[in-house]
Design a protein around this motif. Sequence first.
Motif, PDB file in Angstrom:
ATOM      1  N   HIS A  65      30.535 -19.311  47.428  1.00  0.00           N
ATOM      2  CA  HIS A  65      29.407 -19.551  46.645  1.00  0.00           C
ATOM      3  C   HIS A  65      28.004 -19.012  47.096  1.00  0.00           C
ATOM      4  O   HIS A  65      27.108 -19.515  46.655  1.00  0.00           O
ATOM      5  CB  HIS A  65      29.305 -20.929  45.946  1.00  0.00           C
ATOM      6  CG  HIS A  65      30.432 -21.084  44.946  1.00  0.00           C
ATOM      7  ND1 HIS A  65      30.281 -22.410  44.103  1.00  0.00           N
ATOM      8  CD2 HIS A  65      31.475 -20.605  44.528  1.00  0.00           C
ATOM      9  CE1 HIS A  65      31.386 -22.542  43.494  1.00  0.00           C
ATOM     10  NE2 HIS A  65      32.123 -21.475  43.740  1.00  0.00           N
ATOM     11  N   ARG A  66      28.050 -18.138  48.342  1.00  0.00           N
ATOM     12  CA  ARG A  66      26.822 -17.871  48.835  1.00  0.00           C
ATOM     13  C   ARG A  66      25.587 -17.318  48.054  1.00  0.00           C
ATOM     14  O   ARG A  66      24.614 -17.500  48.148  1.00  0.00           O
ATOM     15  CB  ARG A  66      27.141 -17.053  50.259  1.00  0.00           C
ATOM     16  CG  ARG A  66      27.758 -18.094  51.216  1.00  0.00           C
ATOM     17  CD  ARG A  66      27.949 -17.154  52.287  1.00  0.00           C
ATOM     18  NE  ARG A  66      28.906 -18.213  53.552  1.00  0.00           N
ATOM     19  CZ  ARG A  66      29.107 -17.719  54.636  1.00  0.00           C
ATOM     20  NH1 ARG A  66      28.870 -16.323  54.946  1.00  0.00           N
ATOM     21  NH2 ARG A  66      29.730 -18.577  55.771  1.00  0.00           N
ATOM     22  N   THR A  67      26.368 -16.539  47.157  1.00  0.00           N
ATOM     23  CA  THR A  67      25.550 -15.379  46.254  1.00  0.00           C
ATOM     24  C   THR A  67      25.269 -16.365  44.841  1.00  0.00           C
ATOM     25  O   THR A  67      24.514 -15.641  44.009  1.00  0.00           O
ATOM     26  CB  THR A  67      25.971 -14.204  45.992  1.00  0.00           C
ATOM     27  OG1 THR A  67      27.488 -14.455  45.448  1.00  0.00           O
ATOM     28  CG2 THR A  67      26.200 -13.383  47.458  1.00  0.00           C
ATOM     29  N   ASN A  68      25.934 -17.495  44.646  1.00  0.00           N
ATOM     30  CA  ASN A  68      25.769 -17.978  43.503  1.00  0.00           C
ATOM     31  C   ASN A  68      24.381 -18.702  43.160  1.00  0.00           C
ATOM     32  O   ASN A  68      23.724 -18.873  44.165  1.00  0.00           O
ATOM     33  CB  ASN A  68      26.792 -19.006  42.994  1.00  0.00           C
ATOM     34  CG  ASN A  68      28.143 -18.589  42.978  1.00  0.00           C
ATOM     35  OD1 ASN A  68      28.425 -17.723  43.302  1.00  0.00           O
ATOM     36  ND2 ASN A  68      28.981 -19.280  42.375  1.00  0.00           N
ATOM     37  N   ARG A  69      24.222 -19.096  42.108  1.00  0.00           N
ATOM     38  CA  ARG A  69      22.724 -19.568  41.608  1.00  0.00           C
ATOM     39  C   ARG A  69      22.883 -20.966  42.103  1.00  0.00           C
ATOM     40  O   ARG A  69      23.729 -21.764  41.777  1.00  0.00           O
ATOM     41  CB  ARG A  69      22.497 -19.532  40.180  1.00  0.00           C
ATOM     42  CG  ARG A  69      21.407 -20.560  39.622  1.00  0.00           C
ATOM     43  CD  ARG A  69      21.060 -20.167  38.159  1.00  0.00           C
ATOM     44  NE  ARG A  69      20.299 -21.254  37.667  1.00  0.00           N
ATOM     45  CZ  ARG A  69      20.572 -22.321  37.248  1.00  0.00           C
ATOM     46  NH1 ARG A  69      21.760 -23.027  37.233  1.00  0.00           N
ATOM     47  NH2 ARG A  69      19.493 -23.090  36.663  1.00  0.00           N
ATOM     48  N   LYS A  70      21.705 -21.572  42.797  1.00  0.00           N
ATOM     49  CA  LYS A  70      21.965 -22.755  43.233  1.00  0.00           C
ATOM     50  C   LYS A  70      20.767 -23.656  42.394  1.00  0.00           C
ATOM     51  O   LYS A  70      19.864 -23.173  41.866  1.00  0.00           O
ATOM     52  CB  LYS A  70      21.449 -23.014  44.866  1.00  0.00           C
ATOM     53  CG  LYS A  70      22.109 -22.057  45.732  1.00  0.00           C
ATOM     54  CD  LYS A  70      23.512 -22.125  45.715  1.00  0.00           C
ATOM     55  CE  LYS A  70      24.084 -21.057  46.991  1.00  0.00           C
ATOM     56  NZ  LYS A  70      23.900 -19.906  46.809  1.00  0.00           N
ATOM     57  N   PHE A  71      21.318 -24.863  42.117  1.00  0.00           N
ATOM     58  CA  PHE A  71      20.075 -25.554  41.477  1.00  0.00           C
ATOM     59  C   PHE A  71      20.149 -27.173  41.669  1.00  0.00           C
ATOM     60  O   PHE A  71      21.192 -27.563  42.048  1.00  0.00           O
ATOM     61  CB  PHE A  71      20.500 -25.476  39.784  1.00  0.00           C
ATOM     62  CG  PHE A  71      21.993 -26.049  39.465  1.00  0.00           C
ATOM     63  CD1 PHE A  71      21.915 -27.370  39.151  1.00  0.00           C
ATOM     64  CD2 PHE A  71      23.114 -25.296  39.579  1.00  0.00           C
ATOM     65  CE1 PHE A  71      23.323 -27.891  38.892  1.00  0.00           C
ATOM     66  CE2 PHE A  71      24.084 -25.698  39.492  1.00  0.00           C
ATOM     67  CZ  PHE A  71      24.309 -27.021  38.966  1.00  0.00           C
ATOM     68  N   LEU A  72      19.000 -27.906  41.363  1.00  0.00           N
ATOM     69  CA  LEU A  72      19.161 -29.431  41.080  1.00  0.00           C
ATOM     70  C   LEU A  72      18.384 -29.533  39.867  1.00  0.00           C
ATOM     71  O   LEU A  72      17.459 -29.264  39.165  1.00  0.00           O
ATOM     72  CB  LEU A  72      18.113 -29.777  42.290  1.00  0.00           C
ATOM     73  CG  LEU A  72      17.920 -31.295  41.939  1.00  0.00           C
ATOM     74  CD1 LEU A  72      19.038 -31.959  42.850  1.00  0.00           C
ATOM     75  CD2 LEU A  72      16.553 -31.574  42.819  1.00  0.00           C
ATOM     76  N   CYS A  73      19.113 -30.531  39.088  1.00  0.00           N
ATOM     77  CA  CYS A  73      18.980 -30.807  37.995  1.00  0.00           C
ATOM     78  C   CYS A  73      19.071 -32.348  37.651  1.00  0.00           C
ATOM     79  O   CYS A  73      19.463 -33.078  38.504  1.00  0.00           O
ATOM     80  CB  CYS A  73      19.926 -30.187  36.704  1.00  0.00           C
ATOM     81  SG  CYS A  73      21.430 -30.716  36.907  1.00  0.00           S
ATOM     82  N   LYS A  74      18.192 -32.960  36.598  1.00  0.00           N
ATOM     83  CA  LYS A  74      17.988 -34.343  36.522  1.00  0.00           C
ATOM     84  C   LYS A  74      18.589 -34.844  35.369  1.00  0.00           C
ATOM     85  O   LYS A  74      18.332 -33.885  34.147  1.00  0.00           O
ATOM     86  CB  LYS A  74      16.910 -34.712  36.547  1.00  0.00           C
ATOM     87  CG  LYS A  74      16.438 -36.192  36.541  1.00  0.00           C
ATOM     88  CD  LYS A  74      14.797 -36.626  36.616  1.00  0.00           C
ATOM     89  CE  LYS A  74      14.807 -37.980  36.736  1.00  0.00           C
ATOM     90  NZ  LYS A  74      13.351 -38.280  36.739  1.00  0.00           N
ATOM     91  N   GLY A  75      19.452 -35.920  35.273  1.00  0.00           N
ATOM     92  CA  GLY A  75      20.205 -36.222  33.717  1.00  0.00           C
ATOM     93  C   GLY A  75      21.098 -37.350  34.278  1.00  0.00           C
ATOM     94  O   GLY A  75      21.772 -37.140  35.174  1.00  0.00           O
ATOM     95  N   ASP A  76      21.382 -38.141  33.328  1.00  0.00           N
ATOM     96  CA  ASP A  76      22.461 -39.403  33.686  1.00  0.00           C
ATOM     97  C   ASP A  76      23.765 -38.613  33.671  1.00  0.00           C
ATOM     98  O   ASP A  76      24.635 -39.307  34.310  1.00  0.00           O
ATOM     99  CB  ASP A  76      22.303 -40.394  32.240  1.00  0.00           C
ATOM    100  CG  ASP A  76      21.035 -41.025  32.077  1.00  0.00           C
ATOM    101  OD1 ASP A  76      20.529 -41.110  33.374  1.00  0.00           O
ATOM    102  OD2 ASP A  76      20.583 -41.502  31.247  1.00  0.00           O
ATOM    103  N   HIS A  77      24.071 -37.647  33.078  1.00  0.00           N
ATOM    104  CA  HIS A  77      25.122 -36.935  32.990  1.00  0.00           C
ATOM    105  C   HIS A  77      25.345 -35.371  33.378  1.00  0.00           C
ATOM    106  O   HIS A  77      24.101 -35.004  32.792  1.00  0.00           O
ATOM    107  CB  HIS A  77      26.099 -37.343  31.780  1.00  0.00           C
ATOM    108  CG  HIS A  77      27.832 -36.900  31.956  1.00  0.00           C
ATOM    109  ND1 HIS A  77      28.201 -35.797  31.662  1.00  0.00           N
ATOM    110  CD2 HIS A  77      28.646 -37.507  32.200  1.00  0.00           C
ATOM    111  CE1 HIS A  77      29.447 -35.595  31.732  1.00  0.00           C
ATOM    112  NE2 HIS A  77      29.677 -36.943  32.268  1.00  0.00           N
TER     113      HIS A  77
END
Length: 438
Positions: free
Chosen positions: A257-269
């Motif tokens: 997944h080196r070229t994949n989009r990385k993300f941090l998201c916020k939510g209960d689920h």
Amino acid sequence: MWSFQNLLFILCIALSCVTGEAAVIHVSGYEGGDVHVSCRYDSGYEDYEKYLCRNDCGNSDVLIMTTAAKKNKYSIYDDKSKRVLTTTISDLSSRDAGKYWCGVTRTGVDYYPAEVKLDVVPDSCCDRSTKIQSYEEGSVSISCPYENSYQSNLKYICRGNRPSTCQQQAVTTSDSKQNGRFTLTDDKASRKFTVTITRLTQKDSGSYLCGVHRDTGLDVFSAAELEVKGWCCVKSNRLNGTVGHPLTMQCPYPPQHRTNRKFLCKGDHRHNCTDVVTSQNNSGQTDLRFTLIDDISSSSFSVTITELKAGDAGTYWCGSDSEWSAGNYTKIQLSVVFLTSTVTSTISTITVETIRPQSTYTPDKTVKGAAYFTVLVYTLPAVLAVLLIVTIFWVILYIYKYSKVQGGVIMNMNRSNVAEAREEMNVNNIYVIQEDVE
């Protein structure tokens, strides 16, 4: 010794009594299943008695005749309008494989329209199977190759590994294209069709058969074995962050997944999760306190919050696949700690869980501890004040009682002294009277 009928049968074969262009019919069936044997006959024999026999077609070799529509595992039907004799053999076994004859009874020598060769194969497939893994709530594609001659044939996929019932139980076909979560696309140029399954659950795990229908003979199959993994925690860490101070969270991901989009998201689920920061264009990022740094060499990325706020508390998810199908994500239950001049109050604690998709959320015990601590901070001074008042009351009461007791002792002592003085005065008076008398 061969019977006269056996000799007639051999003579008939030598004289080519078997007529028609398709003199030899090849039929295949699966063990435990049924097979239909159909033989065409010439005009003029519609009202003749017909039968199916094996081997040399002696008396003991005749299996069923049109005079009895059903006998044991055999049934027979004569369609006189089409001049087709159809015999069904049920509950096939390996012993049923071999040579059969369709026969027509007539005076002299019987007429045999066709020879039938029956093959019986096990109702299972296949020697090799393609192993596929995915994760629940994601999607997966099953690739099914086929030969060039089958480009226009019907394609389908079914669950299990029984070829005999696969087409009847197909979850989708090349005719219907899509059936609920199952979609079939046929790439004739590459000679393979692909079945995509979305919104996976663990119940989707198991064996699948890709089938290509053939007009004659058995269908062609390839097998796949799908394993759908659940979301479950494989690592748990605890971090502490302080309001007004920076905090860094680490998020590992698979090397592929080196070229994949990385993300941090916020939510209960994870299905109700709003991106906070990503590795791609962050022009729409509203909170610039969050910074994402991707370290390809270690197959992980970090997210730093430059200055924690109380409102940052909540549930975060970081990963490298927007479809949530890779199975390697980090769930972060973020709470904060704040400091005062006299008391350190814990609002919450950061719990970091690396997830392989079937995560079960468990409330953090430290959150409950924080609530108890808050109650204690507000109630302890009142309790201490009450204890102080009670203590002072008992001290005053003690002093009062002690003083009263001491006063009583002094009064008794004074009364005793007065009595003694009076006695002494009486004695002295007696002495004075005695002296006067004398």
